[in-house]
Design a protein around this motif. Structure first.
Motif, short mmCIF file in Angstrom:
data_model
loop_
_atom_site.label_atom_id
_atom_site.label_comp_id
_atom_site.label_asym_id
_atom_site.label_seq_id
_atom_site.Cartn_x
_atom_site.Cartn_y
_atom_site.Cartn_z
N SER A 48 0.83 -1.22 0.00
CA SER A 48 0.00 0.00 0.00
C SER A 48 0.86 1.25 0.00
O SER A 48 0.61 2.19 -0.76
CB SER A 48 -0.92 0.02 1.23
OG SER A 48 -1.73 -1.12 1.22
N ARG A 108 2.97 1.28 -3.41
CA ARG A 108 2.26 0.74 -4.58
C ARG A 108 2.84 1.26 -5.90
O ARG A 108 3.18 0.47 -6.77
CB ARG A 108 0.77 1.10 -4.52
CG ARG A 108 0.00 0.68 -5.76
CD ARG A 108 -1.48 0.97 -5.61
NE ARG A 108 -1.81 2.38 -5.65
CZ ARG A 108 -1.99 3.10 -6.75
NH1 ARG A 108 -1.85 2.53 -7.92
NH2 ARG A 108 -2.28 4.37 -6.70
N THR A 109 2.97 2.58 -6.01
CA THR A 109 3.42 3.11 -7.30
C THR A 109 4.88 2.73 -7.56
O THR A 109 5.23 2.36 -8.67
CB THR A 109 3.24 4.64 -7.38
OG1 THR A 109 3.36 5.18 -6.07
CG2 THR A 109 1.90 5.02 -7.92
N SER A 155 -0.51 -1.85 -10.55
CA SER A 155 -1.62 -1.05 -11.05
C SER A 155 -2.66 -0.95 -9.93
O SER A 155 -2.72 -1.80 -9.04
CB SER A 155 -2.25 -1.69 -12.28
OG SER A 155 -3.08 -2.76 -11.89
N TYR A 156 -3.48 0.10 -10.00
CA TYR A 156 -4.48 0.32 -8.96
C TYR A 156 -5.39 -0.90 -8.82
O TYR A 156 -5.71 -1.33 -7.72
CB TYR A 156 -5.31 1.58 -9.27
CG TYR A 156 -6.37 1.80 -8.24
CD1 TYR A 156 -6.08 2.46 -7.05
CD2 TYR A 156 -7.66 1.30 -8.43
CE1 TYR A 156 -7.05 2.62 -6.08
CE2 TYR A 156 -8.63 1.46 -7.46
CZ TYR A 156 -8.32 2.12 -6.29
OH TYR A 156 -9.27 2.27 -5.32
N GLU A 157 -5.80 -1.46 -9.96
CA GLU A 157 -6.77 -2.57 -9.92
C GLU A 157 -6.18 -3.82 -9.27
O GLU A 157 -6.81 -4.45 -8.43
CB GLU A 157 -7.26 -2.90 -11.34
CG GLU A 157 -8.19 -1.85 -11.94
CD GLU A 157 -7.47 -0.61 -12.43
OE1 GLU A 157 -6.22 -0.66 -12.65
OE2 GLU A 157 -8.13 0.44 -12.58
N TRP A 189 -3.66 -3.93 -7.21
CA TRP A 189 -3.45 -3.62 -5.80
C TRP A 189 -4.76 -3.75 -5.03
O TRP A 189 -4.80 -4.31 -3.93
CB TRP A 189 -2.90 -2.19 -5.65
CG TRP A 189 -2.94 -1.71 -4.23
CD1 TRP A 189 -2.04 -2.00 -3.24
CD2 TRP A 189 -3.95 -0.90 -3.63
NE1 TRP A 189 -2.43 -1.42 -2.06
CE2 TRP A 189 -3.60 -0.74 -2.27
CE3 TRP A 189 -5.13 -0.31 -4.09
CZ2 TRP A 189 -4.38 0.00 -1.38
CZ3 TRP A 189 -5.90 0.43 -3.21
CH2 TRP A 189 -5.52 0.57 -1.86
N LYS A 190 -5.85 -3.25 -5.61
CA LYS A 190 -7.13 -3.24 -4.90
C LYS A 190 -7.59 -4.67 -4.58
O LYS A 190 -8.02 -4.95 -3.46
CB LYS A 190 -8.18 -2.52 -5.75
CG LYS A 190 -9.45 -2.24 -5.00
CD LYS A 190 -10.41 -1.43 -5.84
CE LYS A 190 -11.78 -1.43 -5.22
NZ LYS A 190 -12.78 -0.80 -6.05
N HIS A 244 -14.43 3.43 -10.65
CA HIS A 244 -13.63 4.65 -10.49
C HIS A 244 -14.49 5.78 -9.94
O HIS A 244 -15.64 5.93 -10.36
CB HIS A 244 -13.03 5.06 -11.82
CG HIS A 244 -12.06 4.04 -12.35
ND1 HIS A 244 -10.72 4.08 -12.11
CD2 HIS A 244 -12.27 2.92 -13.09
CE1 HIS A 244 -10.13 3.05 -12.67
NE2 HIS A 244 -11.05 2.32 -13.28
N ASP A 258 -6.96 12.13 -5.21
CA ASP A 258 -6.01 11.03 -5.01
C ASP A 258 -6.34 10.23 -3.75
O ASP A 258 -5.65 10.31 -2.75
CB ASP A 258 -4.57 11.56 -4.95
CG ASP A 258 -4.39 12.56 -3.81
OD1 ASP A 258 -5.40 13.11 -3.33
OD2 ASP A 258 -3.24 12.76 -3.39
N ALA A 305 -6.31 6.97 -3.55
CA ALA A 305 -5.50 5.74 -3.41
C ALA A 305 -4.02 6.07 -3.52
O ALA A 305 -3.65 7.04 -4.13
CB ALA A 305 -5.85 4.77 -4.51
#
Ligand SMILES: Cc1cc2nc3c(=O)[nH]c(=O)nc-3n(C[C@H](O)[C@H](O)[C@H](O)COP(=O)(O)OP(=O)(O)OC[C@H]3O[C@@H](n4cnc5c(N)ncnc54)[C@H](O)[C@@H]3O)c2cc1C
Length: 440
Positions: free
Chosen positions: A133, A136-137, A142-144, A146-147, A255, A438, A440
């Protein structure tokens, strides 16, 4: 009930539930006395576990929890408090190892008893969750992805921790304590069931359909939806909703988008203005009219409807204009003629999303429009650079500021700069509303 009182009560409830497992543990029969550090270690473990369990309720998007604070504040709290819970949970084994180094043997996973294996698994998974978390970047997730991983890890952490508590058996041995633990676990499963099953099933009954996709300047599109077989949303201007296009409510691909159209439309249509900022949003222009969609909302507290004010200063940077498009259109539809100064900032004139919509509303509003360009064209006589304290001084002199409400939405550095400038000029915090894109 006033929102501040509600917020206060939610915080009290949070603290209460965090310490409840500790109270369970200490009430009634307890095992024969152990040294203070061991007791402290167990106490920290119990409180850390309760805080981790509460994270499910915090992020479940319960409207009444989010209402007093705004979902972005709730999510920021979720992030910060998870680090506190992490520290408590880590302190639990570390203190045990310090007081009794023999317990280090329990780290030998394959030889350890199941109670220790579950404890160790829970801590290792928690470390993985925190690292993925926070970084992450940097890890290129990717956000998805990670989620989904975040959700799976969170459930696994709490499940293994509960098994650890049960198998260790100290403090949870009596029947009524067992009942209380079962109830707490059931509450957790209930929240998960609500988020992952009940709510998506309810959403399936409230589908939407894309009616149009209009290109905008600044690499953006306005997507308009109509409710199919229901009345749509009851939203305040400036709020946002979670959008799923061409998927089901069970999809991870959802989103958050601000409502960029009027909330006064009688046909219930809603619009979102989507800028190409990543893999999903870059495809927004390809969405076909007739596509099925789902909308979860409204959320957010970024709305002029929440406080009475004689006038407004709106500061929008880049895609941060979108909630203002909805607010301005709604105020025009209501015939609201309170004075507004809108600072609309962006790199170039061609990238000022929604500029023509704003200009078309000028006759219906008492609107002063201030355009600020980072890269102005030759002969530009308007403002240049980034919105800062000097600009605010020019566009909103002090006498106007006394009871106005200030709304700011844009890139994080701009938000911080404008917030600081307003505070330096003595604008009370309660008159400044900030929307951050932002989460996430
Ligand atoms: C309250 C709120 C309102 C917003 N309103 C608008 C708007 O009106 N118009 C607009 O263009 N953008 C808006 N955004 C930003 C928008 O949600 C992201 O740009 C979009 O989700 C990017 O997705 P992507 O897959 O294209 O990009 P990606 O490359 O996958 O993501 C880029 C970044 O966007 C964020 N992001 C991606 N998916 C999500 C998600 N599901 N939830 C939260 N953050 C995510 C992450 O920080 C990620 O690093 C808003 C964001 C928030 C939090």
């Amino acid at each position: 009930m006033p929102q501040f009182l509600r917020g206060f009560l939610w915080i009290q409830l949070y603290v209460l539930v965090s310490v409840v497992p500790l109270a369970f543990a200490l009430l009634g029969e307890t095992p024969p006395g152990r040294d203070f550090v061991t007791e402290l270690s167990v106490a920290l473990g119990f409180v850390g576990l309760a805080m981790l369990g509460l994270q499910f309720a915090i992020t479940a998007r319960f409207g009444s929890v989010a209402a007093p604070f705004g979902m972005d504040v709730v999510i920021r709290f979720h992030r910060l408090i998870s680090l506190v819970a992490f520290a408590f949970v880590l302190a639990h084994p570390i203190l045990l190892f310090v007081t009794d180094p023999a317990t280090l043997e329990l780290l030998r996973f394959w030889d350890a008893p199941w109670r220790a294996r579950f404890g160790l698994a829970s801590v290792v998974l928690l470390v993985a969750l925190v690292v993925t978390s926070v970084y992450r970047t940097r890890l290129g997730l990717s956000y998805e992805v990670w989620k989904v991983a975040h959700g799976v890890l969170a459930v696994a952490i709490v499940a293994t921790a509960l098994l650890h508590v049960q198998l260790v058996g100290y403090y949870v041995a009596t029947v009524w304590k067992q009942v209380l633990w079962v109830l707490m676990s059931a509450a957790l499963v209930g929240v998960l069931g609500w988020v992952r099953i009940v709510k998506p099933v309810l959403q399936l009954r409230q589908p939407w359909e894309v009616v149009s996709v209009e290109p905008e300047r600044g690499d953006a599109w306005t997507v308009t939806l109509r409710p199919v077989g229901h009345d749509g949303l009851r939203a305040l201007p400036g709020q946002y909703a979670w959008l799923i296009v061409d998927g089901t409510p069970f999809s991870a691909e959802e989103h958050p988008y601000s409502l960029s159209g009027s909330t006064e439309r009688e046909d219930g249509h809603v619009s979102f203005t989507i800028k190409a900022l990543g893999d999903w949003s870059a495809q927004a222009g390809d969405i076909e009219p007739g596509t099925r969609a789902y909308v979860d909302g409204p959320y957010g507290v970024f709305s002029p409807d929440r406080n009475e004010a004689p006038g407004f200063l709106f500061v929008a940077g880049g895609v941060g204009i979108t909630p203002f498009l909805g607010i301005l259109q709604t105020m025009a539809d209501r015939g609201d003629r309170r004075p507004i100064t809108l600072v609309h900032a962006g790199p170039t004139l061609d990238e000022l999303i929604g500029l023509e919509h704003v200009e078309s509303l000028r006759d219906q509003l008492d609107l002063e429009l201030v355009l600020v360009l980072e890269e102005p064209p030759d002969g530009w006589e308007g403002e240049t650079g980034l919105p800062d304290a000097d600009l605010l001084d020019r566009v909103a002199p002090d006498r106007q500021r006394t009871r106005w409400q200030y709304f700011v939405c844009g890139p994080p550095p701009m938000l911080d700069a404008v917030e600081e400038a307003l505070e330096q000029h003595g604008v009370p915090m309660e008159q400044i509303q900030i929307e951050r894109f932002d989460l996430a």
